[in-house]
Design a protein around this motif. Structure first.
Motif, PDB file in Angstrom:
ATOM      1  N   SER A  49       0.846  -1.163  -0.209  1.00  0.00           N
ATOM      2  CA  SER A  49       0.263   0.109   0.092  1.00  0.00           C
ATOM      3  C   SER A  49       1.338   1.236   0.142  1.00  0.00           C
ATOM      4  O   SER A  49       2.257   1.125   0.083  1.00  0.00           O
ATOM      5  CB  SER A  49      -0.898  -0.350   1.299  1.00  0.00           C
ATOM      6  OG  SER A  49      -1.560   1.008   1.439  1.00  0.00           O
ATOM      7  N   SER A  50       0.568   2.391  -0.259  1.00  0.00           N
ATOM      8  CA  SER A  50       0.912   3.736  -0.315  1.00  0.00           C
ATOM      9  C   SER A  50      -0.062   4.894  -0.076  1.00  0.00           C
ATOM     10  O   SER A  50      -1.509   4.292  -0.377  1.00  0.00           O
ATOM     11  CB  SER A  50       2.126   3.810  -1.851  1.00  0.00           C
ATOM     12  OG  SER A  50       0.955   3.779  -3.142  1.00  0.00           O
ATOM     13  N   ILE A  51       0.552   5.938   0.456  1.00  0.00           N
ATOM     14  CA  ILE A  51      -0.540   7.125   0.654  1.00  0.00           C
ATOM     15  C   ILE A  51       0.754   8.364   0.263  1.00  0.00           C
ATOM     16  O   ILE A  51       1.619   7.818   0.100  1.00  0.00           O
ATOM     17  CB  ILE A  51      -0.920   7.041   2.209  1.00  0.00           C
ATOM     18  CG1 ILE A  51      -1.941   8.766   1.633  1.00  0.00           C
ATOM     19  CG2 ILE A  51       0.032   7.432   2.596  1.00  0.00           C
ATOM     20  CD1 ILE A  51      -2.797   8.334   3.228  1.00  0.00           C
ATOM     21  N   SER A  55      -2.962  12.787   1.831  1.00  0.00           N
ATOM     22  CA  SER A  55      -3.874  11.758   1.596  1.00  0.00           C
ATOM     23  C   SER A  55      -4.298  11.863   1.397  1.00  0.00           C
ATOM     24  O   SER A  55      -5.833  10.857   1.594  1.00  0.00           O
ATOM     25  CB  SER A  55      -3.978  11.681   3.846  1.00  0.00           C
ATOM     26  OG  SER A  55      -3.438  11.607   4.681  1.00  0.00           O
ATOM     27  N   THR A  58      -4.725   6.739  -1.819  1.00  0.00           N
ATOM     28  CA  THR A  58      -4.028   6.093  -1.223  1.00  0.00           C
ATOM     29  C   THR A  58      -4.117   4.510  -2.712  1.00  0.00           C
ATOM     30  O   THR A  58      -4.921   4.855  -3.540  1.00  0.00           O
ATOM     31  CB  THR A  58      -5.080   5.439  -0.473  1.00  0.00           C
ATOM     32  OG1 THR A  58      -6.060   5.117  -0.594  1.00  0.00           O
ATOM     33  CG2 THR A  58      -4.899   6.274   1.299  1.00  0.00           C
ATOM     34  N   TYR A  60      -3.184   0.148  -3.044  1.00  0.00           N
ATOM     35  CA  TYR A  60      -3.199  -1.232  -2.846  1.00  0.00           C
ATOM     36  C   TYR A  60      -2.967  -1.894  -3.318  1.00  0.00           C
ATOM     37  O   TYR A  60      -3.965  -1.800  -4.459  1.00  0.00           O
ATOM     38  CB  TYR A  60      -4.793  -1.288  -1.694  1.00  0.00           C
ATOM     39  CG  TYR A  60      -5.577  -0.188  -0.102  1.00  0.00           C
ATOM     40  CD1 TYR A  60      -5.978   0.889  -0.786  1.00  0.00           C
ATOM     41  CD2 TYR A  60      -4.396  -0.616   0.809  1.00  0.00           C
ATOM     42  CE1 TYR A  60      -5.927   1.399   0.516  1.00  0.00           C
ATOM     43  CE2 TYR A  60      -4.862   0.679   1.737  1.00  0.00           C
ATOM     44  CZ  TYR A  60      -5.516   1.738   1.584  1.00  0.00           C
ATOM     45  OH  TYR A  60      -5.605   2.364   2.356  1.00  0.00           O
ATOM     46  N   THR A  69      -5.775  -0.934   6.131  1.00  0.00           N
ATOM     47  CA  THR A  69      -6.059   0.835   5.152  1.00  0.00           C
ATOM     48  C   THR A  69      -5.288   1.826   5.730  1.00  0.00           C
ATOM     49  O   THR A  69      -4.021   1.637   7.418  1.00  0.00           O
ATOM     50  CB  THR A  69      -7.369   0.862   6.774  1.00  0.00           C
ATOM     51  OG1 THR A  69      -8.475   0.138   5.463  1.00  0.00           O
ATOM     52  CG2 THR A  69      -7.147   2.843   6.004  1.00  0.00           C
ATOM     53  N   ILE A  70      -3.819   2.561   4.873  1.00  0.00           N
ATOM     54  CA  ILE A  70      -2.895   2.659   5.412  1.00  0.00           C
ATOM     55  C   ILE A  70      -4.059   4.285   5.549  1.00  0.00           C
ATOM     56  O   ILE A  70      -4.453   4.925   5.399  1.00  0.00           O
ATOM     57  CB  ILE A  70      -2.126   3.221   4.317  1.00  0.00           C
ATOM     58  CG1 ILE A  70      -0.803   3.575   4.591  1.00  0.00           C
ATOM     59  CG2 ILE A  70      -2.549   3.675   2.664  1.00  0.00           C
ATOM     60  CD1 ILE A  70      -0.113   3.008   2.875  1.00  0.00           C
ATOM     61  N   SER A  71      -2.856   4.886   6.235  1.00  0.00           N
ATOM     62  CA  SER A  71      -3.615   6.696   6.744  1.00  0.00           C
ATOM     63  C   SER A  71      -1.529   6.886   7.114  1.00  0.00           C
ATOM     64  O   SER A  71      -0.586   6.694   7.111  1.00  0.00           O
ATOM     65  CB  SER A  71      -4.578   6.612   7.799  1.00  0.00           C
ATOM     66  OG  SER A  71      -3.922   5.650   9.335  1.00  0.00           O
ATOM     67  N   HIS A  79       3.258   6.923   9.570  1.00  0.00           N
ATOM     68  CA  HIS A  79       2.221   5.998   8.622  1.00  0.00           C
ATOM     69  C   HIS A  79       1.401   5.260   9.181  1.00  0.00           C
ATOM     70  O   HIS A  79       2.746   4.759  10.388  1.00  0.00           O
ATOM     71  CB  HIS A  79       2.312   6.568   7.873  1.00  0.00           C
ATOM     72  CG  HIS A  79       3.696   5.744   7.306  1.00  0.00           C
ATOM     73  ND1 HIS A  79       4.585   5.962   7.027  1.00  0.00           N
ATOM     74  CD2 HIS A  79       3.022   4.394   5.748  1.00  0.00           C
ATOM     75  CE1 HIS A  79       5.632   5.384   6.537  1.00  0.00           C
ATOM     76  NE2 HIS A  79       4.375   3.986   5.661  1.00  0.00           N
TER      77      HIS A  79
END
Length: 118
Positions: A49-51, A55, A58, A60, A69-71, A79
């Motif tokens: 995943s990346s963000i 934000s 995102t 996946y 879930t990435i944050s 992160h």
């Protein structure tokens, strides 16, 4: 010295949840794409995943979409990866990473082990 330090890995039964954190130090990563990768035994490292910096975007991998879930919290230079409905095939060492252009990841953490028991 720039460092990315992962935490939050462990052993969890199938169906369980874990939250990984990646704390950065040595520089500010506010303008960097932050990502998570994983490497299972005998397999190549793969994107999870990346963000993006704001934000607003995102990404996946297909195998985790809808479960992970990435944050990020830019104020904390940290992160996260919330992992729900974990499966045994999610077992791997998870690495956080930072990229200035969203393509090449220049900074990497040391990894944290996630083991999902069946």
């Amino acid at each position: 010295q720039v460092q990315l330090v992962e935490s939050g890995g462990g052993l969890v039964p199938a169906g369980g949840s874990l939250r990984l954190s990646c704390a950065a130090s040595g520089r500010t990563f506010t303008n960097y794409v932050m990502g998570w990768f994983r490497q299972a035994p005998g397999k190549a490292r793969e994107f999870v995943s990346s963000i993006n910096p704001g934000s607003s975007s995102t990404k996946y991998s297909g195998s985790v979409r809808g479960r992970f879930t990435i944050s990020r919290d830019n104020a904390k230079n940290t992160h996260y990866l919330q992992m729900n409905s974990l499966k045994p095939e999610d077992t791997a060492v998870y690495y956080c990473a930072a990229s200035a252009d969203g393509v090449a990841y220049l900074y990497w953490g040391q990894g944290t082990q996630v083991t999902v028991s069946s």
